[in-house]
Design an enzyme around this catalytic site. Structure first.
Site, PDB file in Angstrom:
ATOM      1  N   HIS A  46     -63.684  50.338  49.320  1.00  0.00           N
ATOM      2  CA  HIS A  46     -63.615  50.685  47.898  1.00  0.00           C
ATOM      3  C   HIS A  46     -64.994  50.508  47.270  1.00  0.00           C
ATOM      4  CE1 HIS A  46     -59.008  50.086  47.172  1.00  0.00           C
ATOM      5  NE2 HIS A  46     -59.257  50.780  48.276  1.00  0.00           N
ATOM      6  N   GLU A  48     -65.998  48.853  44.688  1.00  0.00           N
ATOM      7  CA  GLU A  48     -66.331  47.468  44.329  1.00  0.00           C
ATOM      8  C   GLU A  48     -66.788  46.675  45.541  1.00  0.00           C
ATOM      9  OE1 GLU A  48     -62.567  48.478  41.833  1.00  0.00           O
ATOM     10  OE2 GLU A  48     -63.461  49.095  43.733  1.00  0.00           O
ATOM     11  N   CYS A  76     -58.087  47.230  41.926  1.00  0.00           N
ATOM     12  CA  CYS A  76     -56.828  46.856  42.576  1.00  0.00           C
ATOM     13  C   CYS A  76     -56.868  45.360  42.894  1.00  0.00           C
ATOM     14  CB  CYS A  76     -56.650  47.674  43.854  1.00  0.00           C
ATOM     15  SG  CYS A  76     -57.855  47.279  45.149  1.00  0.00           S
ATOM     16  N   CYS A  79     -59.761  44.295  45.364  1.00  0.00           N
ATOM     17  CA  CYS A  79     -61.080  44.249  44.740  1.00  0.00           C
ATOM     18  C   CYS A  79     -61.177  43.137  43.699  1.00  0.00           C
ATOM     19  CB  CYS A  79     -61.414  45.607  44.132  1.00  0.00           C
ATOM     20  SG  CYS A  79     -61.618  46.881  45.415  1.00  0.00           S
TER      21      CYS A  79
END
Length: 147
Positions: A46, A48, A76, A79
């Site tokens: 992801h 992040e 999410c 993260c």
């Protein structure tokens, strides 16, 4: 936040869900990331996580004390936990994520009493621009399926 949007555009251009993130320390960008789940065949790739990893390599420490993260989409749970574990000071995010957003939408993860580190946060920064890019991305996917 504008640089995080630029990172989201890179994801869009690479056929990834357009989410971008940057890590800032003393007003300097030390980490950049965008979604690369498909290209790296990694569910953890992801925006992040990628930005946090780059920032950690830059300062040669997995703890990012004194750093802030800017993300184009509400993080999410995975993260959010990485942001806490990195000991970041603040999180600023763009669009809200009603299906998986762990900060305000489906959970208030950063408000949990059991966390050993508190991260300040606020959302809605460049929300319209982030939402528009996400909408265009998913509309383009639907059009391809119909064709």
């Amino acid at each position: 936040m504008i640089e995080a949007m630029n990172m989201a555009k890179l994801a869009f251009d690479n056929n990834e869900v357009p989410v971008g993130a940057i890590v800032v320390h003393n007003e300097e960008i030390i980490g950049r990331g965008f979604n690369q789940v498909i290209s790296k065949n990694s569910i953890s790739s992801h925006a992040e996580i990628n930005a946090i990893n780059q920032a950690s390599q830059f300062i040669k420490n997995y703890r990012l004390k004194g750093c802030d993260i800017y993300v184009t989409l509400e993080p999410c749970h995975m993260c959010a936990k990485a942001i806490v574990d990195a000991r970041m000071d603040s999180l600023y995010f763009g669009a809200y994520e009603p299906k998986t957003g762990a900060i305000e939408s489906i959970d208030k993860f950063l408000d949990k009493d059991y966390l050993n580190h508190k991260v300040l946060f606020s959302g809605g920064h460049l929300q319209e621009q982030s939402s528009d890019m996400l909408r265009k991305f998913f509309q383009s996917k639907r059009k391809k399926k119909i064709s």
